[in-house]
Design a protein around this motif. Structure first.
Motif, short mmCIF file in Angstrom:
data_model
loop_
_atom_site.label_atom_id
_atom_site.label_comp_id
_atom_site.label_asym_id
_atom_site.label_seq_id
_atom_site.Cartn_x
_atom_site.Cartn_y
_atom_site.Cartn_z
N LYS A 62 0.85 -1.19 0.00
CA LYS A 62 0.00 0.00 0.00
C LYS A 62 0.88 1.24 0.00
O LYS A 62 1.70 1.42 0.90
N ILE A 63 0.73 2.06 -1.02
CA ILE A 63 1.53 3.28 -1.14
C ILE A 63 0.70 4.46 -0.63
O ILE A 63 -0.40 4.71 -1.12
N ASP A 64 1.23 5.17 0.35
CA ASP A 64 0.54 6.34 0.89
C ASP A 64 1.24 7.65 0.54
O ASP A 64 0.67 8.72 0.78
N ALA A 65 2.45 7.58 0.01
CA ALA A 65 3.15 8.83 -0.30
C ALA A 65 4.28 8.60 -1.29
O ALA A 65 4.91 7.53 -1.32
N PHE A 66 4.54 9.64 -2.07
CA PHE A 66 5.71 9.73 -2.94
C PHE A 66 6.46 11.01 -2.61
O PHE A 66 5.84 12.05 -2.33
N PHE A 67 7.79 10.95 -2.68
CA PHE A 67 8.60 12.15 -2.47
C PHE A 67 9.98 11.90 -3.05
O PHE A 67 10.29 10.78 -3.51
N THR A 68 10.82 12.92 -3.04
CA THR A 68 12.24 12.76 -3.37
C THR A 68 13.06 13.16 -2.15
O THR A 68 12.59 13.91 -1.29
N ARG A 69 14.27 12.66 -2.08
CA ARG A 69 15.19 13.05 -1.01
C ARG A 69 16.06 14.22 -1.48
O ARG A 69 16.27 14.42 -2.68
N ASP A 70 16.57 14.95 -0.51
CA ASP A 70 17.44 16.09 -0.80
C ASP A 70 18.88 15.60 -1.00
O ASP A 70 19.79 15.95 -0.25
N ILE A 71 19.06 14.80 -2.04
CA ILE A 71 20.34 14.13 -2.26
C ILE A 71 21.46 15.12 -2.59
O ILE A 71 22.62 14.91 -2.25
N THR A 72 21.12 16.23 -3.21
CA THR A 72 22.15 17.21 -3.58
C THR A 72 22.80 17.84 -2.36
O THR A 72 23.87 18.44 -2.48
N ILE B 118 8.23 6.74 12.11
CA ILE B 118 6.87 6.74 12.66
C ILE B 118 5.94 5.86 11.84
O ILE B 118 5.13 5.10 12.38
N TYR B 119 6.04 5.97 10.51
CA TYR B 119 5.11 5.24 9.63
C TYR B 119 5.89 4.63 8.47
O TYR B 119 5.74 5.00 7.32
N PRO B 120 6.76 3.68 8.76
CA PRO B 120 7.62 3.10 7.72
C PRO B 120 6.87 2.12 6.83
O PRO B 120 5.81 1.60 7.19
N GLY B 121 7.42 1.88 5.66
CA GLY B 121 6.88 0.83 4.78
C GLY B 121 5.65 1.22 3.99
O GLY B 121 4.95 0.34 3.47
N HIS B 122 5.39 2.53 3.86
CA HIS B 122 4.20 2.96 3.11
C HIS B 122 4.50 4.09 2.13
O HIS B 122 3.58 4.70 1.59
N SER B 123 5.76 4.38 1.91
CA SER B 123 6.13 5.49 1.02
C SER B 123 7.12 5.02 -0.02
O SER B 123 7.76 3.97 0.12
N VAL B 124 7.25 5.81 -1.08
CA VAL B 124 8.17 5.49 -2.18
C VAL B 124 9.03 6.72 -2.46
O VAL B 124 8.51 7.83 -2.63
N GLU B 125 10.33 6.49 -2.52
CA GLU B 125 11.27 7.55 -2.90
C GLU B 125 11.44 7.54 -4.41
O GLU B 125 11.90 6.56 -4.99
#
Length: 328
Positions: free
Chosen positions: A74-84, A156-163
């Motif tokens: 179950k995907i609840d969120a998408f985001f990107t990381r501040d890799i730069t 807090i809420y792992p396993g529900h998001s995609v980077e």
């Protein structure tokens, strides 16, 4: 209150989670452009992973570290990381705060609110810093929105998001490869993104396919762009290499972005404005464009910058409803 741009005021972004009348919410900063549809993100959240639509959407997702990252049921969120802004030897990386696609939830909003008000935050940088004393501290925006989102979806809420792939989504056109300062020379040329399990630091390089140079990604492969390293299009500025006072930063900052890619993305932004003005012209049955000819770098700014630093504002006809432009 001095954290990042806005201190605690930036937490207003969390109110996106309270928009529960909508199945999906998209948070943007204002300095963005959407170049490709977001439908696959929506479908991956809304449809079951076992459904035909859900499976098709998931297959098309461009995600970070695809050789390692597994999609949750179950995907609840998408985001990107501040890799730069990341360091290759640090496992914790901030979420880039200008772009989040999420399933609204009052429960999630309350979880955020509770741990922020608890204020269990340790100053400093390193594995015992930040939120919960678990390493979510010290980086840009750690005490504010960027650190809060990372802590929420990791702890807090792992396993529900995609980077998502930070080159294609929320593309900032900044270097994701470590180039200094030289006191960390052993990491020179490595991906800023912490290596996935089973990958050594020495193997964590663009040559081994562990990251890609976002600065030269073709515009046609870019999904959304976030005008940060490139500067804002309306600033009418070419992002020339920076010359820092700290000479140890010269090597990193001279390669921070790419003028050619930034110029192409400026042109894309102003092509959207040009399209709007042409639609307005057709709607009011008379020419309605405000351009300087040739203007400042017309190959990038399409005549909407008369000179460096001088943006020509859009002049909307009085009593014209912008909804009419796209037939809404």
């Amino acid at each position: 209150e001095n954290e990042n741009c806005c201190g605690s005021k930036e937490f207003i972004k969390l109110y996106a989670y309270t928009l529960t009348d909508h199945p999906v919410v998209v948070h943007w900063d204002l300095d963005v452009a959407v170049l490709q549809p977001l439908d696959d993100l929506y479908d991956a959240i809304l449809y079951e992973s076992s459904s035909e639509t859900g499976q098709a959407a998931r297959k098309r997702l461009a995600i970070q570290q695809p050789y390692y990252q597994k999609l949750p049921a179950k995907i609840d969120a998408f985001f990107t990381r501040d890799i730069t802004s990341a360091r290759p030897w640090e496992e914790i990386t901030a979420v880039q705060g200008g772009f989040v696609v999420a399933r609204p939830s009052m429960d999630h909003f309350e979880l955020y609110r509770n741990f922020i008000l608890e204020a269990n935050y340790s100053r400093g940088r390193g594995p015992t810093s930040g939120w919960g004393g678990l390493g979510y501290g010290g980086f840009q925006g750690a005490m504010a929105y960027q650190g809060v989102l990372a802590y929420f979806y990791d702890i807090i809420y792992p396993g529900h998001s995609v980077e998502l792939d930070a080159c294609k989504w929320n593309q900032v056109v900044a270097d994701v490869i470590w180039r200094g300062p030289l006191k960390r020379a052993e990491y020179y040329g490595q991906c800023r993104d912490f290596p996935a399990p089973g990958v050594s630091f020495a193997e964590n390089t663009p040559e081994n396919g562990k990251c890609h140079d976002c600065r030269v990604l073709p515009v046609e492969e870019t999904m959304t762009v976030h005008y940060t390293a490139c500067k804002k299009p309306w600033e009418c500025t070419i992002p020339h290499p920076r010359v820092p006072r700290n000479k140890a930063e010269v090597e990193r900052l001279k390669e921070l972005t790419n003028i050619t890619t930034c110029g192409a993305l400026f042109r894309k932004y102003f092509s959207f404005r040009q399209d709007i003005e042409q639609r307005i012209s057709r709607a009011v049955a008379k020419p309605w464009q405000t351009q300087s000819n040739p203007g400042f770098h017309p190959e990038y700014f399409l005549g909407y910058c008369s000179r460096a630093g001088n943006y020509i504002s859009m002049d909307i006809p009085e009593e014209f409803d912008m909804k009419d432009v796209y037939g809404l």
